[in-house]
Design a protein around this motif. Structure first.
Motif, short mmCIF file in Angstrom:
data_model
loop_
_atom_site.label_atom_id
_atom_site.label_comp_id
_atom_site.label_asym_id
_atom_site.label_seq_id
_atom_site.Cartn_x
_atom_site.Cartn_y
_atom_site.Cartn_z
N SER A 24 7.93 7.99 -6.52
CA SER A 24 8.67 7.96 -8.33
C SER A 24 7.00 7.41 -8.47
CB SER A 24 9.99 7.39 -8.23
OG SER A 24 9.26 6.14 -8.56
N THR A 25 7.49 7.34 -10.59
CA THR A 25 5.95 6.49 -11.04
C THR A 25 7.01 5.36 -10.86
OG1 THR A 25 5.75 8.86 -12.06
CG2 THR A 25 5.53 6.39 -13.44
N ASN A 26 7.56 5.41 -10.70
CA ASN A 26 8.56 3.41 -10.64
C ASN A 26 7.83 2.71 -9.43
OD1 ASN A 26 9.71 1.40 -11.72
ND2 ASN A 26 10.90 1.37 -9.82
N ALA A 27 8.10 3.77 -8.47
CA ALA A 27 7.13 2.97 -6.84
C ALA A 27 5.90 3.30 -7.70
CB ALA A 27 7.30 3.50 -6.05
N LEU A 28 4.95 4.01 -8.29
CA LEU A 28 3.41 3.85 -8.35
C LEU A 28 2.61 2.77 -8.85
CD1 LEU A 28 2.59 7.57 -8.49
CD2 LEU A 28 2.05 6.27 -6.63
N THR A 29 3.20 2.61 -9.75
CA THR A 29 2.96 1.37 -10.66
C THR A 29 3.49 0.45 -10.58
OG1 THR A 29 4.76 1.57 -12.50
CG2 THR A 29 3.18 2.81 -12.80
N CYS A 30 4.16 0.01 -9.79
CA CYS A 30 5.02 -1.38 -8.61
C CYS A 30 3.49 -2.11 -8.33
CB CYS A 30 5.77 -1.35 -7.48
SG CYS A 30 4.69 -1.12 -6.41
N GLY A 31 2.82 -1.56 -7.99
CA GLY A 31 1.13 -2.66 -8.63
C GLY A 31 0.38 -2.63 -6.63
N ALA A 32 0.92 -1.79 -6.16
CA ALA A 32 0.98 -1.53 -4.94
C ALA A 32 -0.42 -0.42 -4.57
CB ALA A 32 1.56 -0.32 -3.52
N GLU A 33 -1.50 -1.16 -3.64
CA GLU A 33 -2.41 -0.63 -3.44
C GLU A 33 -1.88 0.99 -3.58
OE1 GLU A 33 -7.16 -0.76 -1.49
OE2 GLU A 33 -5.12 -2.02 -1.01
N VAL A 34 -2.72 2.23 -3.87
CA VAL A 34 -3.15 3.37 -3.77
C VAL A 34 -4.06 4.25 -3.30
CG1 VAL A 34 -2.10 5.50 -4.98
CG2 VAL A 34 -0.98 3.51 -5.41
N VAL A 35 -3.71 5.26 -2.11
CA VAL A 35 -4.31 5.95 -1.33
C VAL A 35 -4.05 7.35 -1.17
CG1 VAL A 35 -5.21 6.72 0.95
CG2 VAL A 35 -5.19 4.18 0.38
N VAL A 36 -4.68 8.05 -1.96
CA VAL A 36 -4.20 9.49 -2.18
C VAL A 36 -5.07 10.79 -1.13
CG1 VAL A 36 -4.59 11.32 -3.62
CG2 VAL A 36 -4.56 9.60 -4.49
N HIS A 37 -3.58 10.61 -0.35
CA HIS A 37 -3.83 11.91 0.63
C HIS A 37 -4.56 12.95 0.27
CE1 HIS A 37 -2.98 14.17 4.51
NE2 HIS A 37 -4.06 14.29 4.76
N ALA A 38 -5.84 13.53 1.00
CA ALA A 38 -6.68 14.67 0.03
C ALA A 38 -6.66 15.78 1.33
CB ALA A 38 -8.13 14.45 -0.62
N TYR A 39 -7.22 16.78 0.88
CA TYR A 39 -7.22 18.39 1.93
C TYR A 39 -8.29 17.98 2.43
CZ TYR A 39 -2.44 20.11 0.02
OH TYR A 39 -1.73 20.75 -0.37
N PRO A 40 -8.89 18.57 3.45
CA PRO A 40 -9.66 18.58 4.11
C PRO A 40 -10.94 19.41 3.50
CG PRO A 40 -8.28 19.51 6.27
CD PRO A 40 -7.82 19.70 4.41
N ASP A 41 -10.67 20.16 2.52
CA ASP A 41 -11.95 20.49 1.59
C ASP A 41 -11.95 20.26 0.82
OD1 ASP A 41 -9.64 21.51 0.17
OD2 ASP A 41 -9.81 23.39 0.32
N GLY A 42 -11.17 18.39 0.01
CA GLY A 42 -11.21 17.56 -1.22
C GLY A 42 -10.37 17.40 -2.34
N ARG A 43 -9.36 18.90 -1.77
CA ARG A 43 -8.58 19.26 -2.59
C ARG A 43 -7.62 18.02 -2.51
NH1 ARG A 43 -5.59 23.02 -2.46
NH2 ARG A 43 -6.60 23.67 -0.39
N ALA A 44 -7.01 17.57 -3.58
CA ALA A 44 -6.52 16.29 -4.04
C ALA A 44 -5.22 16.84 -4.63
CB ALA A 44 -6.97 14.55 -3.72
N PRO A 45 -4.23 17.76 -4.46
CA PRO A 45 -3.10 17.58 -5.97
C PRO A 45 -2.54 16.79 -6.53
CG PRO A 45 -2.84 18.71 -3.73
CD PRO A 45 -3.99 18.21 -3.68
N GLY A 46 -2.64 15.25 -6.03
CA GLY A 46 -1.90 14.36 -6.36
C GLY A 46 -2.50 13.02 -6.93
N VAL A 71 0.70 -0.78 0.05
CA VAL A 71 -0.25 0.08 0.12
C VAL A 71 1.15 1.17 0.13
CG1 VAL A 71 -2.07 1.16 0.91
CG2 VAL A 71 -2.08 -1.29 1.24
N ILE A 72 0.20 2.24 -0.45
CA ILE A 72 1.34 3.86 -0.92
C ILE A 72 -0.05 4.63 -0.39
CG2 ILE A 72 2.67 5.14 -2.22
CD1 ILE A 72 3.30 3.13 -3.85
N ILE A 73 0.62 5.36 0.62
CA ILE A 73 -0.41 6.59 0.39
C ILE A 73 0.65 7.80 0.95
CG2 ILE A 73 -1.81 7.28 2.96
CD1 ILE A 73 -2.07 4.47 3.93
N GLY A 74 0.11 8.54 0.49
CA GLY A 74 0.64 9.78 1.00
C GLY A 74 -0.16 11.26 -0.46
#
Length: 400
Positions: free
Chosen positions: A249-271, A240-243
């Motif tokens: 890196s793109t290499n890490a994001l595409t390694c097959g891990a489950e991804v959880v994007v951390h967003a701001y309290p107002d819902g904006r998620a730059p990533g 799992v990758i959280i953040g």
């Protein structure tokens, strides 16, 4: 020649003269990399280069990152120690003999571009044979004095910490106390151990020390942002990758891990856009806390029976390093997950196996004696040894 209070500029000196002095000899010379966010700079700087940063209260992790990337000098446009608390970043650089020119001021950015060659001598910075900035060389007595003043101001910061903690609990009470709003992970953690890896102090060393545990127990590996790359560097794949995805890196994001994007309290998620552009459908969690806190809460609420934290923040100075918006959440979350939490920070310093030269020589000597005894007792080995000796003598004579 007069300086401002932070020692950053030369007041009363005409601008034309201030930036057109000749560079003295014997300076530190290197290509410069510039970024307003030190974390982003670490992706570009190479060994032997100079970093220009804009970083109030330079924290320990950022300083260690600069050392790891091979920076030979650091120029900070802002104040590396503002006096709020005794941050350890400048001390880390000083111990490694990497010069830190402090409080140069943002005016230097008008005269220096990414990729230029800088020269540094004492507190002065030169580019293209011209003086472009002057600050304070933060080492020795200057560093000790700044840290002592910051230590004396800790009481005020502690009061801010307490107020920030109460504010955080009011906003995120349901998330922290009952786990409301946490996404349901596809990765099963119930009844399993989880290792949460954060880019903290000595996290790489601690991760290497835990390799036998990871190999034997096969825990769920949860990486916080750029820590995913550290896992891959060690030959481990994060589950799992959280953040906010600004340092992974793109290499890490595409390694097959489950991804959880951390967003701001107002819902904006730059990533989010970056992750979706890679064809990944992530979970999204809005929170005022840090990604580290979300990772710990997810492991706890998902039923993990043991949470091993690597590189996590665990003391007041490190909480303050994260900034006022993040420090309270970490404190509260650690209280929540405490019964299941094992902090592996600094585990690499508990025991380091050291093989002495004397032990190696004794082992080799014992092996030679054993072989000699075996050869003397065995006719076949004795004959083989005689033939070997005769062959070595013939080779020696043919050469000499």
């Amino acid at each position: 020649m007069r300086r401002r209070e932070n020692g950053s500029t030369l007041e009363g000196t005409p601008r034309a003269r201030r930036f057109f002095r000749r560079r003295p000899r014997g300076s530190i010379v290197g290509t410069v990399r510039i970024d307003r966010r030190t974390k982003n700079l670490l992706h570009r700087i190479r060994p032997g280069e100079i970093a220009i940063i804009l970083h109030d209260d330079l924290d320990q992790v950022a300083a260690e990152g600069l050392l790891e990337r091979g920076a030979i000098a650091v120029v900070n446009c802002h104040r590396s120690i503002t006096g709020r608390y005794p941050n350890a970043g400048p001390l880390v650089l000083a111990r490694a003999n990497v010069p830190l020119i402090d409080g140069v001021g943002e005016e230097i950015l008008e005269h220096v571009n990414e990729g230029d060659t800088l020269s540094i001598i004492g507190p002065e910075v030169f580019c293209r044979e011209q003086l472009v900035g002057t600050g304070t060389l933060l080492d020795g007595e200057a560093l000790e004095r700044s840290l002592a003043d910051a230590q004396a101001a800790m009481g005020e910061e502690l009061e801010r910490f307490v107020r920030n903690t109460m504010e955080y609990l009011q906003v995120e009470r349901d998330l922290v106390l009952r786990g409301e709003g946490l996404p349901e992970l596809k990765t099963k953690l119930k009844g399993r151990a989880a290792v949460v890896v954060v880019r903290g102090h000595e996290y790489r060393q601690d991760l290497r020390t835990l390799r036998p545990y990871i190999s034997d127990m096969h825990p769920v590996l949860i990486a916080v942002d750029g820590a995913a790359d550290a896992l891959l560097d060690e030959g481990l794949k994060p589950d799992v990758i959280i953040g906010d995805m600004d340092s992974v890196s793109t290499n890490a994001l595409t390694c097959g891990a489950e991804v959880v994007v951390h967003a701001y309290p107002d819902g904006r998620a730059p990533g989010l856009d970056r992750v979706q552009a890679l064809g990944i459908t992530p979970s999204i969690l809005a929170s005022a806390g840090t990604s580290e806190d979300i990772a710990l809460l997810l492991a706890y609420e998902s039923g993990s029976d043991l949470i091993v934290a690597v590189g996590a923040h665990d003391n007041l100075v490190e909480f303050l390093d994260k900034g006022r918006n993040g420090m309270a959440s970490t404190f509260v979350v650690r209280l929540k997950v405490g019964p299941k939490l094992v902090d592996a920070k600094g585990v690499n310093r508990l025991y380091r196996s050291q093989v002495r030269t004397r032990d190696i020589l004794l082992l080799v000597a014992a092996a030679i004696v054993a072989m000699a005894v075996a050869a003397s007792l065995s006719p076949a080995l004795r004959l083989w040894g005689q033939n070997l000796a005769a062959w070595l003598r013939s080779v020696w004579r043919s050469i000499f």
